[in-house]
Design a protein around this motif. Structure first.
Motif, PDB file in Angstrom:
ATOM      1  N   TYR A 148       0.835  -1.192   0.000  1.00  0.00           N
ATOM      2  CA  TYR A 148       0.000   0.000   0.000  1.00  0.00           C
ATOM      3  C   TYR A 148       0.882   1.259   0.000  1.00  0.00           C
ATOM      4  O   TYR A 148       2.051   1.187   0.398  1.00  0.00           O
ATOM      5  CB  TYR A 148      -0.903   0.027   1.241  1.00  0.00           C
ATOM      6  CG  TYR A 148      -1.693  -1.242   1.442  1.00  0.00           C
ATOM      7  CD1 TYR A 148      -2.852  -1.484   0.707  1.00  0.00           C
ATOM      8  CD2 TYR A 148      -1.287  -2.209   2.372  1.00  0.00           C
ATOM      9  CE1 TYR A 148      -3.575  -2.658   0.881  1.00  0.00           C
ATOM     10  CE2 TYR A 148      -2.010  -3.378   2.552  1.00  0.00           C
ATOM     11  CZ  TYR A 148      -3.148  -3.592   1.798  1.00  0.00           C
ATOM     12  OH  TYR A 148      -3.858  -4.746   1.970  1.00  0.00           O
ATOM     13  N   PRO A 149       0.333   2.410  -0.407  1.00  0.00           N
ATOM     14  CA  PRO A 149       1.114   3.652  -0.310  1.00  0.00           C
ATOM     15  C   PRO A 149       1.597   3.909   1.117  1.00  0.00           C
ATOM     16  O   PRO A 149       2.713   4.382   1.327  1.00  0.00           O
ATOM     17  CB  PRO A 149       0.114   4.723  -0.771  1.00  0.00           C
ATOM     18  CG  PRO A 149      -0.827   3.996  -1.669  1.00  0.00           C
ATOM     19  CD  PRO A 149      -0.969   2.622  -1.070  1.00  0.00           C
ATOM     20  N   SER A 150       0.751   3.567   2.076  1.00  0.00           N
ATOM     21  CA  SER A 150       1.118   3.780   3.483  1.00  0.00           C
ATOM     22  C   SER A 150       2.305   2.911   3.890  1.00  0.00           C
ATOM     23  O   SER A 150       2.996   3.217   4.873  1.00  0.00           O
ATOM     24  CB  SER A 150      -0.071   3.497   4.396  1.00  0.00           C
ATOM     25  OG  SER A 150      -0.550   2.168   4.206  1.00  0.00           O
ATOM     26  N   SER A 151       2.550   1.819   3.156  1.00  0.00           N
ATOM     27  CA  SER A 151       3.708   0.968   3.444  1.00  0.00           C
ATOM     28  C   SER A 151       4.999   1.758   3.235  1.00  0.00           C
ATOM     29  O   SER A 151       5.956   1.624   4.010  1.00  0.00           O
ATOM     30  CB  SER A 151       3.700  -0.271   2.549  1.00  0.00           C
ATOM     31  OG  SER A 151       2.515  -1.012   2.678  1.00  0.00           O
ATOM     32  N   LEU A 152       5.027   2.577   2.182  1.00  0.00           N
ATOM     33  CA  LEU A 152       6.193   3.416   1.919  1.00  0.00           C
ATOM     34  C   LEU A 152       6.332   4.496   2.983  1.00  0.00           C
ATOM     35  O   LEU A 152       7.441   4.816   3.413  1.00  0.00           O
ATOM     36  CB  LEU A 152       6.104   4.062   0.532  1.00  0.00           C
ATOM     37  CG  LEU A 152       6.245   3.141  -0.679  1.00  0.00           C
ATOM     38  CD1 LEU A 152       6.282   3.960  -1.965  1.00  0.00           C
ATOM     39  CD2 LEU A 152       7.500   2.283  -0.573  1.00  0.00           C
ATOM     40  N   TRP A 153       5.209   5.083   3.395  1.00  0.00           N
ATOM     41  CA  TRP A 153       5.261   6.101   4.441  1.00  0.00           C
ATOM     42  C   TRP A 153       5.874   5.533   5.718  1.00  0.00           C
ATOM     43  O   TRP A 153       6.737   6.170   6.338  1.00  0.00           O
ATOM     44  CB  TRP A 153       3.861   6.617   4.759  1.00  0.00           C
ATOM     45  CG  TRP A 153       3.199   7.359   3.639  1.00  0.00           C
ATOM     46  CD1 TRP A 153       3.757   7.749   2.450  1.00  0.00           C
ATOM     47  CD2 TRP A 153       1.845   7.805   3.606  1.00  0.00           C
ATOM     48  NE1 TRP A 153       2.839   8.402   1.685  1.00  0.00           N
ATOM     49  CE2 TRP A 153       1.661   8.456   2.365  1.00  0.00           C
ATOM     50  CE3 TRP A 153       0.775   7.710   4.486  1.00  0.00           C
ATOM     51  CZ2 TRP A 153       0.426   9.018   1.994  1.00  0.00           C
ATOM     52  CZ3 TRP A 153      -0.445   8.265   4.132  1.00  0.00           C
ATOM     53  CH2 TRP A 153      -0.615   8.915   2.894  1.00  0.00           C
ATOM     54  N   ALA A 154       5.421   4.332   6.105  1.00  0.00           N
ATOM     55  CA  ALA A 154       5.919   3.719   7.338  1.00  0.00           C
ATOM     56  C   ALA A 154       7.400   3.391   7.218  1.00  0.00           C
ATOM     57  O   ALA A 154       8.184   3.627   8.146  1.00  0.00           O
ATOM     58  CB  ALA A 154       5.119   2.459   7.650  1.00  0.00           C
ATOM     59  N   TYR A 155       7.821   2.854   6.076  1.00  0.00           N
ATOM     60  CA  TYR A 155       9.226   2.465   5.889  1.00  0.00           C
ATOM     61  C   TYR A 155      10.136   3.688   5.877  1.00  0.00           C
ATOM     62  O   TYR A 155      11.281   3.622   6.312  1.00  0.00           O
ATOM     63  CB  TYR A 155       9.366   1.688   4.584  1.00  0.00           C
ATOM     64  CG  TYR A 155      10.740   1.097   4.376  1.00  0.00           C
ATOM     65  CD1 TYR A 155      11.285   0.192   5.276  1.00  0.00           C
ATOM     66  CD2 TYR A 155      11.507   1.457   3.265  1.00  0.00           C
ATOM     67  CE1 TYR A 155      12.550  -0.345   5.090  1.00  0.00           C
ATOM     68  CE2 TYR A 155      12.771   0.922   3.065  1.00  0.00           C
ATOM     69  CZ  TYR A 155      13.285   0.022   3.978  1.00  0.00           C
ATOM     70  OH  TYR A 155      14.534  -0.505   3.794  1.00  0.00           O
ATOM     71  N   ALA A 156       9.601   4.807   5.389  1.00  0.00           N
ATOM     72  CA  ALA A 156      10.397   6.040   5.338  1.00  0.00           C
ATOM     73  C   ALA A 156      10.262   6.866   6.619  1.00  0.00           C
ATOM     74  O   ALA A 156      10.821   7.961   6.715  1.00  0.00           O
ATOM     75  CB  ALA A 156       9.981   6.889   4.135  1.00  0.00           C
ATOM     76  N   GLY A 157       9.523   6.355   7.604  1.00  0.00           N
ATOM     77  CA  GLY A 157       9.375   7.077   8.873  1.00  0.00           C
ATOM     78  C   GLY A 157       8.472   8.289   8.777  1.00  0.00           C
ATOM     79  O   GLY A 157       8.593   9.225   9.563  1.00  0.00           O
ATOM     80  N   LEU A 158       7.523   8.269   7.838  1.00  0.00           N
ATOM     81  CA  LEU A 158       6.618   9.399   7.641  1.00  0.00           C
ATOM     82  C   LEU A 158       5.192   9.083   8.091  1.00  0.00           C
ATOM     83  O   LEU A 158       4.273   9.859   7.827  1.00  0.00           O
ATOM     84  CB  LEU A 158       6.617   9.813   6.160  1.00  0.00           C
ATOM     85  CG  LEU A 158       7.962  10.321   5.627  1.00  0.00           C
ATOM     86  CD1 LEU A 158       7.891  10.540   4.127  1.00  0.00           C
ATOM     87  CD2 LEU A 158       8.377  11.604   6.328  1.00  0.00           C
ATOM     88  N   ASP A 159       5.031   7.956   8.753  1.00  0.00           N
ATOM     89  CA  ASP A 159       3.715   7.612   9.279  1.00  0.00           C
ATOM     90  C   ASP A 159       3.492   8.307  10.618  1.00  0.00           C
ATOM     91  O   ASP A 159       4.392   8.984  11.137  1.00  0.00           O
ATOM     92  CB  ASP A 159       3.584   6.094   9.426  1.00  0.00           C
ATOM     93  CG  ASP A 159       4.658   5.503  10.342  1.00  0.00           C
ATOM     94  OD1 ASP A 159       5.766   6.091  10.404  1.00  0.00           O
ATOM     95  OD2 ASP A 159       4.399   4.473  10.985  1.00  0.00           O
TER      96      ASP A 159
END
Length: 302
Positions: A148-159
């Protein structure tokens, strides 16, 4: 190319860059001390004054070595008005060597990236994303794992962390992770949830590159400006806020800037997710707001 090999090349190039910056800052400190100036504390980057000093030293170094087949010997060394000591000459030579190696590494990286469709068909056309940043993105992100797009946010520390704040290294943001100890025993320890190298490059480098490109050349800069304007009108973040002690809240301008930078990079990652997953023939999931709430963000066309 194997992603692990690409990551090694990218990280190696940035290691050389970090070493070059450290040496450059030390040279600037030494030069300031020589002139009787307060040297200041070395930074992680070379500031504008330091760059000007290094440019002057580099020019003086080229004058001393131009047309010379071998590096000058100490016994025959004759300095000039800028580099008066043989040790200074050696220091500048080391800095110039590192600068040259760094340049070669990043130029070679640009050639390697031609093998990746996400670079040639999208990233290369995004203003502000050079080969170095593209190398970071491609080598650090496994798009096959990002469902999911949110997967990238979490991996990049932007969640968003459980306490509602931005993700960080704070104790309350750490999670329990299992690992195998030296004796083979399975243990747990507190760990961060994101890739700190990727976050630093995206938020600390790419975001600034987008802003320098400007809204005329980069739609993400427009996203930044629009979101910051929204924050300036928000009751919680607008100027004139008063804290519990009746005093004006400080740092709101910087807070709005940081929030807008994070939001801009998150929108970039959503577009990256969609394009990259499509290129790889992978399912593309809608964002939560699209799937659950029906709110649709328009993708940025390059």
């Amino acid at each position: 190319m194997n992603r692990d090999n690409l990551r090694t090349i990218v990280r190696g190039a940035y290691d050389i860059q970090k070493l070059r910056i450290q040496m450059g800052n030390r040279i600037v400190v030494n030069f300031k001390s020589k002139l009787g100036q307060e040297p200041g504390k070395p930074e992680e980057e070379i500031d504008a004054e330091g760059k000007a000093i290094l440019a002057n030293l580099r020019a003086a170094y080229k004058k001393l070595t131009d047309g010379v087949k071998t590096f000058p010997r100490q016994s025959t060394f004759v300095g000039n008005e800028v580099i008066s000591d043989y040790t200074e000459l050696c220091l500048i030579a080391q800095y110039c060597d590192l600068e040259s190696h760094e340049d070669h590494h990043f130029r070679r990286l640009g050639t390697i990236l031609r093998e990746y469709p996400i670079y040639t068909q999208w990233l290369e056309g995004v203003k502000g994303v050079g080969p170095a940043m593209a190398g970071v993105i491609i080598s650090e992100i496994d798009i096959h794992k990002a469902r999911y797009p949110s997967s990238l946010w979490a991996y990049a520390g932007l969640d968003v962390a459980p306490n509602g704040g931005g993700r960080s290294r704070k104790a309350e943001h750490l999670v329990e992770r299992q690992y195998v100890a030296k004796n083979g025993e399975l243990k747990t320890r507190k760990s961060i949830t994101f890739n700190p190298f990727l976050k630093t490059k995206l938020v600390g480098v790419l975001a600034s590159s987008f802003l320098r490109a400007g809204p005329d050349n980069n739609p993400y800069a427009t996203i930044y400006a629009n979101y910051k304007h929204r924050l300036e009108s928000h009751p919680k973040y607008c100027d004139g806020q008063i804290d519990a002690n009746g005093k004006p809240v400080k740092g709101l301008k910087g807070h709005r800037h940081n929030m807008a930078m994070r939001y801009m990079i998150k929108r970039f990652l959503v577009d990256l997710y969609k394009v990259w997953r499509e290129l790889e023939g992978l399912p593309v999931a809608p964002e939560y707001h699209e799937a659950k709430l029906g709110h649709v963000h328009a993708a940025c066309n390059m």
